[in-house]
Each structure stands twice: as C-alpha cells, then as structure tokens.
Write a protein that holds these residues in place. Structure first.
Motif, mmCIF file in Angstrom:
data_model
loop_
_atom_site.group_PDB
_atom_site.id
_atom_site.type_symbol
_atom_site.label_atom_id
_atom_site.label_comp_id
_atom_site.label_asym_id
_atom_site.label_seq_id
_atom_site.Cartn_x
_atom_site.Cartn_y
_atom_site.Cartn_z
ATOM 1 N N UNK A 182 0.838 -1.197 -0.031
ATOM 2 C CA UNK A 182 -0.021 -0.014 0.015
ATOM 3 C C UNK A 182 0.888 1.265 -0.005
ATOM 4 N N UNK A 183 1.778 1.325 0.706
ATOM 5 C CA UNK A 183 2.762 2.483 0.969
ATOM 6 C C UNK A 183 3.464 2.632 -0.439
ATOM 7 N N UNK A 184 3.869 1.575 -1.041
ATOM 8 C CA UNK A 184 4.659 1.680 -2.453
ATOM 9 C C UNK A 184 3.525 2.311 -3.288
ATOM 10 N N UNK A 185 2.335 1.862 -3.475
ATOM 11 C CA UNK A 185 1.538 2.564 -4.525
ATOM 12 C C UNK A 185 1.037 4.006 -3.923
ATOM 13 N N UNK A 186 0.874 4.251 -2.861
ATOM 14 C CA UNK A 186 0.794 5.615 -2.372
ATOM 15 C C UNK A 186 2.000 6.353 -2.863
ATOM 16 N N UNK A 187 3.240 6.007 -2.759
ATOM 17 C CA UNK A 187 4.278 6.497 -3.095
ATOM 18 C C UNK A 187 4.234 6.766 -4.521
ATOM 19 N N UNK A 188 3.876 6.054 -5.433
ATOM 20 C CA UNK A 188 3.500 6.167 -6.835
ATOM 21 C C UNK A 188 2.568 7.023 -7.181
ATOM 22 N N UNK A 189 1.567 7.170 -6.447
ATOM 23 C CA UNK A 189 0.384 7.946 -6.635
ATOM 24 C C UNK A 189 0.913 9.407 -6.110
ATOM 25 N N UNK A 190 1.626 9.425 -5.232
ATOM 26 C CA UNK A 190 2.274 10.893 -4.946
ATOM 27 C C UNK A 190 3.256 11.648 -5.923
ATOM 28 N N UNK A 191 4.055 10.686 -6.433
ATOM 29 C CA UNK A 191 4.863 11.193 -7.404
ATOM 30 C C UNK A 191 4.224 11.719 -8.729
ATOM 31 N N UNK A 192 2.848 11.052 -8.997
ATOM 32 C CA UNK A 192 2.292 11.142 -10.216
ATOM 33 C C UNK A 192 1.542 12.673 -10.073
ATOM 34 N N UNK A 193 1.065 12.671 -8.569
ATOM 35 C CA UNK A 193 0.255 13.757 -8.355
ATOM 36 C C UNK A 193 1.287 15.365 -8.513
ATOM 37 N N UNK A 194 2.459 14.872 -7.859
ATOM 38 C CA UNK A 194 3.451 15.933 -8.143
ATOM 39 C C UNK A 194 3.731 16.535 -9.561
ATOM 40 N N UNK A 195 4.040 15.374 -10.159
ATOM 41 C CA UNK A 195 4.523 15.524 -11.577
ATOM 42 C C UNK A 195 3.393 16.266 -12.245
ATOM 43 N N UNK A 196 2.041 16.098 -12.062
ATOM 44 C CA UNK A 196 1.090 16.625 -13.092
ATOM 45 C C UNK A 196 0.286 17.824 -12.007
ATOM 46 N N UNK A 197 1.126 18.245 -11.154
ATOM 47 C CA UNK A 197 0.662 19.151 -10.282
ATOM 48 C C UNK A 197 -0.909 19.299 -10.201
ATOM 49 N N UNK A 198 -1.392 18.048 -9.564
ATOM 50 C CA UNK A 198 -2.857 17.940 -9.497
ATOM 51 C C UNK A 198 -2.916 18.820 -7.872
ATOM 52 N N UNK A 199 -4.299 19.441 -7.976
ATOM 53 C CA UNK A 199 -4.575 20.358 -6.939
ATOM 54 C C UNK A 199 -4.940 19.531 -5.447
ATOM 55 N N UNK A 200 -4.813 20.316 -4.612
ATOM 56 C CA UNK A 200 -5.296 19.818 -3.261
ATOM 57 C C UNK A 200 -6.713 20.105 -3.344
ATOM 58 N N UNK A 201 -7.588 18.973 -2.513
ATOM 59 C CA UNK A 201 -8.811 19.374 -2.341
ATOM 60 C C UNK A 201 -9.086 19.266 -0.974
ATOM 61 N N UNK A 202 -10.100 20.456 -0.563
ATOM 62 C CA UNK A 202 -10.469 20.445 0.854
ATOM 63 C C UNK A 202 -9.493 20.946 2.068
ATOM 64 N N UNK A 203 -9.688 20.597 2.959
ATOM 65 C CA UNK A 203 -8.914 20.847 4.108
ATOM 66 C C UNK A 203 -8.672 19.485 4.863
ATOM 67 N N UNK A 204 -7.686 19.727 5.959
ATOM 68 C CA UNK A 204 -7.516 18.642 6.931
ATOM 69 C C UNK A 204 -8.835 18.485 7.687
ATOM 70 N N UNK A 205 -9.328 17.162 8.317
ATOM 71 C CA UNK A 205 -10.350 17.106 9.142
ATOM 72 C C UNK A 205 -10.117 17.615 10.446
ATOM 73 N N UNK A 206 -11.160 18.142 11.207
ATOM 74 C CA UNK A 206 -11.107 18.363 12.456
ATOM 75 C C UNK A 206 -10.903 17.071 13.189
#
Length: 425
Positions: A182-206
């Motif tokens: 799971x960590x490996x695929x989350x890292x892969x997704x994080x790299x993809x999101x950074x490379x394509x500059x995907x936006x952040x959505x919403x806020x951290x939960x209370x």
C-alpha cells in the motif's frame, strides 16, 4: 506430461471453454500419460477429495462476511474514513483509492471484489480531479493487490490447506507486506500527483470529524482484528472464525438498521455463486495436482534445482519467475493449486521457511491478477472505467514493476514476513 497438460489447458481456455472444464479435460490428457484405465476410478475420487477439507469451509464464510458488510453499508463507512484521512492531500483521491483497498482487505480478502466495489466510485472521481483514465484504472486494479495479502486471505487459506502451514501464521505474515504494498502504491500516486501538479482538495479534518468517522467505522475495523486474534490465540479455527465474523456482521447490521432480510438473501446468493466457481476450479485442479505427484514431478523438479539449493535467495527468485510466468496465462486459483504442490518441496529442500514462502507465493499469484492477458482485475478495471483493455494492458506495467519491487524486498528481507508471526510463536 506436464507440457501436454499445460498446452491442453491453454488451448481450451483460448477456445472459450469454462475454466473448470478446461482443467478437467487437461486432467484426462494427464491420465493418458499415466494409465487411462484409472480415469473412471481416480478422477471422481480426486475431484471430490480436492475440496473435502474442513479448513476450506472458511472460504465461503469469509466471502459471505464481505458481502454482508457491503450490504450493511460498512464499506461506505470505511471509504468515508479514508477520505477524511488522506483526501485533503495532493492527489488525495488516489490515496483514498489505495487506503480504501487496505480497509477492504480486512473485509473480503478478494482483489477482484475490491476492484469491482471501488472502481465504479473512484475511477470517475479520479478523472474529475485530473487523473489520466489509464492511470486511474491501473491504480484501482493495482491497489486491490493488498486484498489477498492483508488477512483474511482466500489464497492463504488455499495454500495452508495444501501445505499444512498454520493459517494464523500466514495471516500474521501478510500484515506487514500488505502495508508495504500500500505504501509503495501511495508513493507512486504521490509522485504522479506532484509531476502533474494535481490540486489539493478541501482541508484537513477536524478532530471532531475524524473521531466521528472512526466511531462509525469501528465495527468494520474490528472485524479483521477478531479474525486474526481469534485464530492466532487458538480460540477458533479459521472456519469457526469465518462463521463468527459473518454472525458479527449480521448483528452489527441489524442493530444499525442497515441490514434487511432481502440483503442477507442477496449476500447468500452471491456467496453461493462465487464459492461454486472457486470450488469447481479447486476440485479440477486437485485432480491434476494428484497426477503430477503420482508421476513424481515435484521430486524431478527438486533434482533439477539441486545445483541451486545452497542459495535460498536464488531458489526464491527462480520459483517466483516460474509462478509469475504461469500466472500470466492461467487463472489464479488454478495456478495456486497446481504450482504449490510442485514448488513447495523445492523450497523446503533449500531451507526456506514455509510461512515466508506462503506470502511470496500468494503475492506472486496476486500480481498475476494485474498482468496481461489473463489478469482478472485488469478486465474488471477496464470495464468499470470504460477503457479499452488493450490500453490498460499497455499502461499497467509500471504498477506491475512496483509490485515486483515489493516482492523482491520480501525475498531479500525475510523479517518483513517472519517477524510478526515470530512474536506469537
């Protein structure tokens, strides 16, 4: 004989014959190499004997528990918790995809069920957030690999029934590898999101929002803990654990007024359908496994690997290559049932721990779910994302390489699989 059986199976599969019939026809071919006169006596005996094991009763019970959880809305609560935990990060919906698979893994233990449940919801959501359709479908299929690794696991129960290895030890051994995947695929997704500059959505939960989501999801989160601890502590057998968890889900669903009688009936019907397909394949595969054992194929293979038995690492790499190659062209339950009796004697001769081997075999077989051309999760992901299967065949290989990288870590570092079972030894 082995080559003739494999060729017969592949030809019949490509001709469109149902899998269990393709396996049975291959078994008939195998008997012609042994003794055709044995067909009327040994085929029915081995066909029935392949599923006549008390431990295998756990499979339909765990499938039923997963279906009941879906019907009771527990999986919706898990997905809401996943969204609150990671949905606000860059590429958050991709992280939700992976984390939801981790939660679902403790519910049903089936990668295909995971892909079928999450794909229709998360692939369109990922597309709206700017993800390429092929990457969204690939991540959905790939993240479902944690399903058979994190307990409960149908593949591990099958492996245990073939090798007499403790199901509890296998379940414990799969926990850390499942989180590593799971960590490996989350890292892969994080790299993809950074490379394509995907936006952040919403806020951290209370803290209040997160606490409320955790409280709602507690019944579902507790289920895998009950399963693993009950088996490991010797309180219940795997079969009894499956029955206990199904009853637990029914009680929770009724108390929350989310589970109706027609939902229970629908869950039972789906469980019977899926279990019947699995057990037919298992029974047919057991017939061929008996033939290979009768012909001493495992002993011959052990002799073939004798020059390498002093290097457990090399043996694991060679066995993984065999499983990976066969898994690309054979249905996963069939591959597990056929290869385990052949390859385990080789691994044991090399001094490899059977629990470590069980996790490696399970992950190998699971990776086959996302490898062309037979990967079941690929076909499901392509269908739910309305993507041409050939396009997904081309784009899935980075995910396969990441999964193979995790497999390599498990081979090189045995404590990743053996440390947790060792604590309860």
């Amino acid at each position: 004989m082995l080559i003739a059986i494999i060729l017969t199976f592949l030809i019949h599969v490509f001709l469109g014959l149902p899998l269990f019939l393709a396996l049975l026809s291959s078994a008939v071919v195998g008997f012609f190499f042994i003794d055709p006169a044995m067909i009327p006596r040994m085929m029915p005996q081995q066909f029935y004997g392949g599923i006549n094991a008390f431990s295998l009763m756990a499979i339909p019970l765990f499938i039923l528990a997963g279906n009941l959880m879906n019907a009771a809305g527990m999986t919706d609560q898990l997905m809401r918790l996943a969204r609150l935990l990671v949905g606000h990060l860059r590429g958050g919906i991709g992280h939700v995809n992976v984390l939801s698979s981790v939660f679902f893994a403790g519910v049903n233990g089936s990668a295909v069920a995971d892909t079928s449940a999450l794909g229709p919801l998360l692939v369109p959501a990922m597309r709206k957030e700017g993800y390429d359709k092929a990457f969204a479908a690939g991540l959905t299929a790939a993240s479902s690999l944690v399903g058979p690794i994190i307990p409960p696991s149908i593949f591990m129960i099958l492996y245990a029934s073939l090798t007499n290895v403790s199901v509890g030890s296998l379940f414990l051994a799969g926990v850390i590898p499942g989180f590593v995947i799971a960590a490996a695929f989350m890292a892969m997704n994080g790299w993809y999101a950074w490379r394509h500059q995907l936006p952040r959505n919403g806020r951290a939960p209370t803290l209040k929002e997160l606490s409320a989501a955790v409280v709602q999801a507690v019944p579902a989160l507790v289920a895998p803990v009950i399963i693993v601890l009950g088996i490991v502590m010797g309180l219940v057998t795997p079969t009894e654990s499956g029955g206990l968890i199904a009853l637990y889900v029914v009680i929770c669903g009724v108390l929350q007024r989310r589970l109706r009688l027609r939902d229970v009936w629908a869950s039972l019907t789906e469980t019977v359908r899926l279990t019947s397909a699995i057990f037919l394949i298992m029974a047919a595969s057991a017939t061929i496994s008996w033939q290979l054992s009768y012909a001493q194929v495992p002993a011959q293979l052990t002799t073939l690997f004798t020059p390498f038995l002093d290097s457990p690492l090399l043996i694991l790499l060679l066995l993984s290559l065999i499983i990976f190659t066969v898994g690309m062209f054979m249905e996963e339950v069939s591959a597990l049932m056929l290869l385990t009796p052949i390859l385990v004697p080789v691994a044991l001769a090399a001094g490899i721990d059977p629990v470590q081997l069980g996790v490696i075999v399970t992950l190998n077989i699971t990776i086959a779910l996302i490898t062309p051309p037979m990967g079941a999760c690929l076909h499901v992901a392509a269908a739910v994302s309305k993507l041409e299967i050939t396009a997904l065949f081309r784009s899935i290989w980075p995910f396969v390489l990441v999964a193979l990288g995790v497999l390599g870590l498990l081979i090189v570092f045995p404590p990743l699989t053996l440390w947790l079972p060792g604590l309860f030894a």
